[in-house]
Design a protein around this motif. Structure first.
Motif, short mmCIF file in Angstrom:
data_model
loop_
_atom_site.label_atom_id
_atom_site.label_comp_id
_atom_site.label_asym_id
_atom_site.label_seq_id
_atom_site.Cartn_x
_atom_site.Cartn_y
_atom_site.Cartn_z
N GLU A 9 90.35 25.73 53.44
CA GLU A 9 90.18 24.00 53.91
C GLU A 9 91.01 23.65 55.28
OE1 GLU A 9 88.51 21.35 52.85
OE2 GLU A 9 89.96 20.14 54.08
N LEU A 10 92.23 24.36 55.22
CA LEU A 10 93.04 23.97 56.34
C LEU A 10 92.62 24.54 57.71
CD1 LEU A 10 96.50 23.05 54.76
CD2 LEU A 10 94.33 21.38 55.07
N ASP A 34 92.77 32.33 49.92
CA ASP A 34 94.10 31.77 49.96
C ASP A 34 94.67 32.58 50.90
OD1 ASP A 34 96.54 31.09 49.47
OD2 ASP A 34 96.87 31.91 47.55
N PHE A 36 96.70 30.89 52.95
CA PHE A 36 98.22 30.51 52.87
C PHE A 36 98.56 29.58 51.53
CE2 PHE A 36 101.86 27.29 53.68
CZ PHE A 36 102.75 27.98 54.48
N PRO A 37 99.71 30.49 50.95
CA PRO A 37 100.62 31.26 51.36
C PRO A 37 100.08 32.61 51.14
CG PRO A 37 101.13 29.95 49.22
CD PRO A 37 99.84 29.51 50.03
N LEU A 117 104.00 25.20 63.90
CA LEU A 117 105.08 24.22 63.57
C LEU A 117 104.94 24.01 61.95
CD1 LEU A 117 104.96 21.69 66.24
CD2 LEU A 117 107.06 22.89 65.47
N GLY A 118 103.58 24.51 61.52
CA GLY A 118 103.34 23.89 60.21
C GLY A 118 103.29 25.15 59.30
N PHE A 119 103.06 26.16 59.67
CA PHE A 119 102.87 27.42 58.84
C PHE A 119 103.65 28.61 59.15
CE2 PHE A 119 99.20 24.59 58.97
CZ PHE A 119 98.70 24.62 57.70
N ASP A 120 104.92 28.39 59.81
CA ASP A 120 105.73 29.19 59.90
C ASP A 120 105.48 30.46 60.69
OD1 ASP A 120 108.54 28.69 59.52
OD2 ASP A 120 108.29 29.09 57.16
N SER A 204 90.66 17.94 56.08
CA SER A 204 91.99 17.64 56.32
C SER A 204 92.80 17.45 57.37
CB SER A 204 92.87 18.18 55.13
OG SER A 204 92.53 18.17 53.79
N GLU C 26 107.72 34.45 47.72
CA GLU C 26 107.16 34.90 49.06
C GLU C 26 108.27 35.36 49.97
OE1 GLU C 26 105.31 31.06 50.62
OE2 GLU C 26 104.39 30.86 48.55
N CYS C 111 102.20 26.02 46.24
CA CYS C 111 101.03 25.37 47.01
C CYS C 111 101.36 25.80 48.57
CB CYS C 111 100.42 24.55 46.82
SG CYS C 111 100.16 23.93 44.99
N GLY C 112 102.42 26.50 48.81
CA GLY C 112 102.78 26.83 50.33
C GLY C 112 103.73 26.06 50.46
N SER C 113 104.63 26.20 51.82
CA SER C 113 105.60 25.56 52.54
C SER C 113 105.11 25.22 53.83
CB SER C 113 106.87 26.39 52.37
OG SER C 113 107.13 26.73 50.85
N ILE C 114 104.98 23.75 53.82
CA ILE C 114 104.34 23.34 55.37
C ILE C 114 105.24 22.60 55.85
CG2 ILE C 114 102.29 22.06 55.96
CD1 ILE C 114 100.79 22.90 53.49
N GLY C 115 105.38 23.09 57.22
CA GLY C 115 106.18 22.22 58.07
C GLY C 115 105.62 20.75 58.54
N ARG C 226 110.42 20.66 55.75
CA ARG C 226 109.13 21.22 55.36
C ARG C 226 109.00 21.05 53.83
NH1 ARG C 226 111.00 27.31 54.83
NH2 ARG C 226 108.75 27.96 54.82
N ARG C 244 95.25 25.63 44.25
CA ARG C 244 96.16 25.51 45.81
C ARG C 244 95.43 24.78 46.77
NH1 ARG C 244 98.97 31.73 46.57
NH2 ARG C 244 101.02 30.79 45.63
N GLN C 248 96.48 21.62 48.59
CA GLN C 248 96.61 21.64 50.31
C GLN C 248 95.53 20.67 50.87
OE1 GLN C 248 95.89 25.84 50.92
NE2 GLN C 248 98.05 26.45 50.59
#
Ligand SMILES: N[C@@H](CCC(=O)N[C@@H](CS)C(=O)NCC(=O)O)C(=O)O
Ligand code: FES
Ligand SMILES: [Fe+2]
Lengths: 216, 572, 303
Positions: A9-10, A34, A36-37, A117-120, A204, C26, C111-115, C226, C244, C248
């Motif tokens: 989706e993203l 999937d 992420f993550p 920035l968002g997903f490391d 999104s 993770e 569901c993930g770690s988002i900055g 985050r 997830r 997201q």
């Protein structure tokens, strides 16, 4: 025949295909990946679909395709009866492909900054941001002179093409990569126009534009 | 020269062409971010780029033509005033507290849009054209953003002058090179935009634009290379204004109270048989924000005060248009307006108030007007029209010639049905058909003679419409007032306690004690005397507050309402 | 120039809290991962038993092999709800409770770690907010014309020291992955930690139980955080990937709003912004932060 999109989706690159398929009113199934993550795009099963380990992948019957720009061209050639989205004319085809390449440069810069920035992701933030600004400057100038000569879109035809779809998502998501579009007013106006294409859908991170001024 | 946050000078912040209809431009001046948008009437709005609700940038919002809609919670802000007209989370409430975004002054001239870091309500330095402006038919170049300090950009521009013809410096950050004028817009301490004007439209415009664009691009690259070698200047840090203290709390219901505003009768005309139209314009600038359904008090030359609904659509704030019924038997209210007030006269009006708020969350809205009752409903129809929301407007008059505001009604895009000269029975069946059966999220608004109000009320109820879906406005309180009680009122802020005997109102007793308290209709209908209740139980007799507001017991109308308890404590 | 330790800028309340830094699964075993907490650079890994080890980092690089046995100067660590928590001060013994997490039939997942480029408290406030559903989560958590935020109750529970909003209701077109039609959804919101919030919402599959969604915010700096997202769902049909994706999608819609909010730190002065009745929970939250004396990630009231 059924179309299946392996999708996250993203992902702006996946969204390019959802967007064109919505505009062309195509039915398709989604297989969520999937990304992420879970990093499922690096799983064995996914690598068998696309050894490059990248989204999106589209299957149409027996055909398995990857690379969003290539798939945009395929979908338009195959399903767009109007012939407008990926025009046949050799000069226009070249022009559109030129913008598909710009779209990849935008992925390598604006999208990479967003991933950092968002997903490391371990990308060089300053470098990717500066690269995006360099590209946006050129596009803004191109669109500004376009407006002056009555051209609303990236390529020369009087209607949008896959060039606009390919460049749109990561321009629109650039702020997530810390890239402001304040200095690119013509680019901002173009994003309004893209968002008013009949059949437009959001992803999104991208909000719809309001309706245009009704013609008097 | 160092940039100052409080520099009141005017700078160009955009080209006129940057502002097509239904677009929001993102700008910046002296560190302040701006949301800039052109309304459908052509007016350019320059606002602080921040929604007062939760601080979201308005440049990601939507230009709806006459209102700007914030992307986060859909608050609407009106063209010109930046006043909030609608809060979707509370669709039945009128945002009566004056929520108003910060606006900057604006001028559109020479193909550019200009603004200044000044208080737009109190402009200390008005816009003045640059020296020599009158001699040109100015043609703007492509603006060139530069990541360098504005003063360095100005110095860089000066270096473009040939040796034998140095640049003329102009006031502010501007200079003339030959016959081309360049302005430097100070975006921030380390950012600027070069905005150039040619003295006339060149023969080959595209070629000229390309030529100057190339030249300025090269200058930009040079300036940016130099800037990159210096330490980046600290960005300016503009502070955000605080909202007024009453906005910081969340009162259950708002207390409208305001000053009077002088207006001039710009136009007076016969809109229909028996209906006179008045256009009331501010002496300068625009009038306050209003919401659909709102009315104003008009202070008449003979000292009377009368209420009239505003008929305007969203963002139309240069004047209010009202309709006045020419009543033969009128006791001096409308009569004075109709007979003695002429075009060019001055009048005083109150700020708009709204007892008749329009919900914008209906799937279907039915508007029913009888006679002069068309006025608030015309405004509602215009708001719904602009937001492309579905509505049906039914307008009943006795004769064709009595249809007021006909041209305005014809300009609407929704369903507008005018019923003229129907016999009584047929009015009933027409209303019944117009309403139909009720379903979720349908609302009806009625304004007209009391017989029509009653008819709509009973018909709607019979057809399954719940009370909350039926909206009407009382301009009169027909209910008998029971003034037989006697009690004490304690005025908390004035530190006095007064006794209210039977036969006298709280308002009268307060005035007898020498207090000045505002009032208007003195029938519990207009809301002017609304007062906060601190303690005690109120005996509500007004038609202004709705049932839940009455039940909340937090405020009252002192002109008719009384106490059930022996003592009331009021915030006066 | 004497070097200034970023720890000195953190208010004592914030410093002593448990702070989330990663999803446990993770985190690689025997390899370094880097992160930043409250402006302090951290390194972390998991030992051969799978237990997380966290320390203040100097020149460690992500992906480097490390033997956790050699890390002596460790920060306190706990695990909870699938995440690793640490502290730069002296944390209380236990993390706040989410009892539902232990129910056997729930699908629990990160569901993930988002900055996000906004302070942690701004993100908490967004999580508590229902008024934005129709505009930000259009056709999923809300849709015009159902924009009304009905009255609800808010209290600050003395005993548990948390903000609690109950009787929250909202009309939703597609309340969860498992929802098939629009319904009025009931929510309960808890703020059991200054930078964490937990919500309970009607579950389309079982009307007697609640789906649990939590957001744990890692304050990276005063104006960045985050978001670590947890779902604990009653859903027998959806896959983890589906669930997830749903979460997201929602969070991806909030992100551009949060990143366009100014100022980035949460202003605690009531006159900084304009609250309405629908914002009752946010008002209570701001007051609670003020009373606790939190100054990190907020603009404290001028005293
Ligand atoms: N040129 C490719 C780029 C695709 C791409 O970058 N996909 C991203 C997701 S949006 C991806 O899968 N990245 C993982 C990787 O490159 O390892 C396209 O347009 O499809
Ligand atoms: S922040 Fe603009 S409406 Fe809430
Ligand atoms: Fe949200």
């Amino acid at each position: 025949m059924t179309i299946t999109l392996h999708d996250f989706e993203l992902s702006g690159n996946c969204y390019k295909l959802r967007l064109l398929m919505s505009i062309l009113q195509l039915r398709y199934d989604i297989v969520p990946v999937d990304f992420f993550p879970g990093r499922e795009h690096k799983s064995d099963a996914f690598l068998r679909l696309n050894p490059f380990g990248q989204l999106p992948v589209l299957q149409d019957g027996d055909l398995t395709l990857s690379d969003s720009g290539a798939i945009l061209a395929y979908l338009a050639r195959r399903y767009d009866a109007s012939g407008q989205w990926f025009p046949d004319d050799p000069a226009v085809t070249a022009e559109v492909l030129r913008w598909h390449a710009v779209a990849d440069d935008i992925t390598a810069t604006a999208s990479a900054a967003r991933l950092a920035l968002g997903f490391d992701y371990p990308f060089d933030l300053e470098k990717t941001q500066a690269g995006a600004h360099r590209i946006f400057r050129i596009i803004d100038e191109h669109l500004w002179f376009g407006e002056k000569s009555g051209r609303d879109w990236l390529a020369s035809p009087a209607h949008p093409t896959t060039a606009d779809i390919a460049c749109f998502p990561y321009v629109m998501l650039s702020e997530e990569g810390g890239i402001s579009r304040q200095d690119y007013p013509a680019l901002r106006r173009w994003t309004d126009r893209v968002r008013r294409i009949p059949g437009f859908i959001v992803m999104s991170g991208i909000f719809p534009a309001g309706p245009a001024l009704p013609a008097a | 020269m160092t940039l100052s946050l409080s520099d009141p000078a005017w700078y160009p912040i955009a080209s006129s062409d940057d502002l097509p209809f239904r677009h929001v431009y993102q700008g910046q001046l002296l560190g302040r971010e701006l949301a800039v948008w052109r309304a459908d009437d052509g007016n350019v709005n320059v606002w602080e780029n921040r929604c007062l609700h939760r601080g979201v940038r308005l440049s990601i919002g939507i230009n709806e033509g006459a209102e700007l809609k914030c992307q986060y919670h859909g608050w609407r802000y009106a063209n010109r005033s930046a006043g909030c007209t609608y809060i979707p989370a509370h669709p039945a409430d009128a945002p009566a507290r004056r929520i108003q975004n910060k606006i900057y002054p604006v001028a559109e001239a020479f193909g550019l849009v200009w603004s200044a870091a000044q208080d737009s309500d109190n402009i200390e330095r008005p816009f003045a054209p640059f020296p020599g402006a009158e001699s040109g038919q100015w043609f703007p170049l492509r603006p060139m953003p530069v990541n360098a300090a504005p003063e360095d950009v100005l110095a860089g521009l000066a270096t473009l002058a040939p040796d034998d013809r140095p640049a003329d410096s102009l006031p502010g950050l501007a200079l003339r090179l030959g016959d081309v004028v360049y302005f430097v817009q100070p975006v921030d301490a380390g950012r600027a935009v070069i905005r150039g004007l040619l003295p006339s439209t060149p023969a080959d415009a595209t070629q000229a634009l390309r030529h100057y664009n190339e030249m300025l691009s090269k200058l930009r690259d040079r300036l940016e290379r130099a800037a990159a070698k210096k330490p980046a200047p600290e960005p300016l840090a503009p502070a955000f204004d605080k909202v007024s203290a009453d906005l910081a709390t969340m009162p259950d219901i708002a207390i409208p109270r305001g000053n009077t505003i002088p207006v001039v009768v710009k136009r007076k005309w016969t809109s229909a048989d028996g209906v006179i139209g008045f256009e009331l314009a501010a002496r300068e600038g625009h009038l306050p924000t209003f919401q659909p359904g709102a009315h104003i008090d008009v202070h008449l030359p003979n000292g009377l005060i009368r209420q009239y609904s505003i008929t305007n659509g969203p963002g139309e704030l240069m004047s209010y248009i009202i309709g006045v019924k020419q009543e033969s038997a009128s006791k001096g209210g409308s009569k004075v307006l109709v007979e003695t007030v002429r075009q060019g006269d001055m009048l005083a009006i109150s700020e708009p108030r709204n007892n008749f708020p329009l919900r914008r969350d209906a799937t279907r809205t039915v508007l029913i007007a009888g006679g002069i009752g068309i006025t608030p409903l015309l405004s509602m129809a215009r708001f719904l029209d602009k937001s492309s929301l579905p509505y049906e407007l039914h307008y009943f008059t006795r004769a064709c010639e009595q249809v007021a505001f006909r041209g305005d009604l014809e300009a609407l895009h929704g369903t507008v049905l005018i019923h003229t000269g129907l016999p009584r029975a047929e009015i009933g069946t027409t209303i019944s058909t117009a309403l139909g059966a009720w379903s979720q999220a349908q609302h009806v608004y009625v304004c007209g003679p009391s017989a029509m109000l009653e008819s709509v009320r009973t018909t709607a109820a019979a057809q399954g419409w719940p009370d909350e879906a039926i909206h009407f406005e009382y301009f009169k309180n027909d209910k008998p007032i029971d003034d037989s009680s006697a009690f004490d009122v304690e005025l908390a802020r004035s530190a006095m306690t007064l006794h209210v005997p039977a036969g006298k109102t709280i308002l009268e007793v307060m005035r007898d004690a020498g207090l000045t308290v505002p009032s208007s209709c003195e029938q519990g209908a207009c809301g002017t005397c609304l007062t906060t209740v601190i303690e005690g139980e109120v005996d509500h007799q007004d038609v202004y507050l709705n049932d839940s507001e009455k039940a909340a017991n937090t405020c009252m109308m002192t002109c008719v309402s009384r106490a059930k308890s022996a003592r009331l404590v009021l915030d006066i | 120039m004497p070097s200034i330790d970023p720890i000195d800028h953190i208010d004592p309340i914030t410093r002593d809290l448990w702070q989330v830094i990663a999803a446990t699964d993770e985190l690689p075993v025997g390899q370094i991962q880097r992160t930043t907490l409250l402006d302090v650079p951290l390194a972390m890994t998991r030992d051969s038993a799978g237990l997380p080890v966290v320390w203040r980092r100097s020149d460690e690089e992500a992906g480097d092999d490390v033997d956790p046995e050699n890390i002596l100067d460790r920060l306190p660590v706990t695990t909870g709800y699938g995440f690793v928590w640490t502290s730069l001060g002296t944390p209380s013994a236990a993390l706040f409770p989410i009892p539902e997490y232990a129910e056997a039939d729930r699908k629990n997942m990160s569901c993930g770690s988002i900055g996000i480029h906004v302070s942690a408290p701004r993100a908490v406030e967004n999580f508590l907010d229902m008024g934005h559903f129709p505009y930000v989560h259009t056709d999923i958590l809300g849709a015009e014309p159902h924009t009304e935020v009905k009255e609800y109750d808010v209290e600050v529970s003395e005993e548990r020291d948390e903000v609690l909003a109950t009787r929250c209701r909202f009309m939703q077109p597609r309340a969860a992955k498992s929802a098939t039609h629009a319904m009025e959804v009931e929510y309960v919101y808890r703020v059991p930690h200054p930078f964490c919030s937990v919500l309970y919402k009607s579950c389309p599959e079982d009307e007697n139980r609640r789906d649990v969604i939590a957001i744990f915010l890692q304050p990276v700096s005063e104006d960045r955080c985050r978001a670590h997202l947890l779902q604990s769902m009653i859903d027998s049909t959806s896959t983890i990937t589906d669930l997830r994706r749903f979460q997201q999608t929602i969070f991806g819609q909030d992100k551009p709003i949060l990143e366009n909010q100014y100022p980035k730190r949460l202003p605690l002065d009531p006159r900084a912004e304009t609250p309405i009745r629908a914002d009752k929970s946010a008002i209570a939250y701001r007051r609670w932060l003020s009373q606790k004396g939190i100054t990190y990630g907020v603009i404290p009231m001028a005293s």
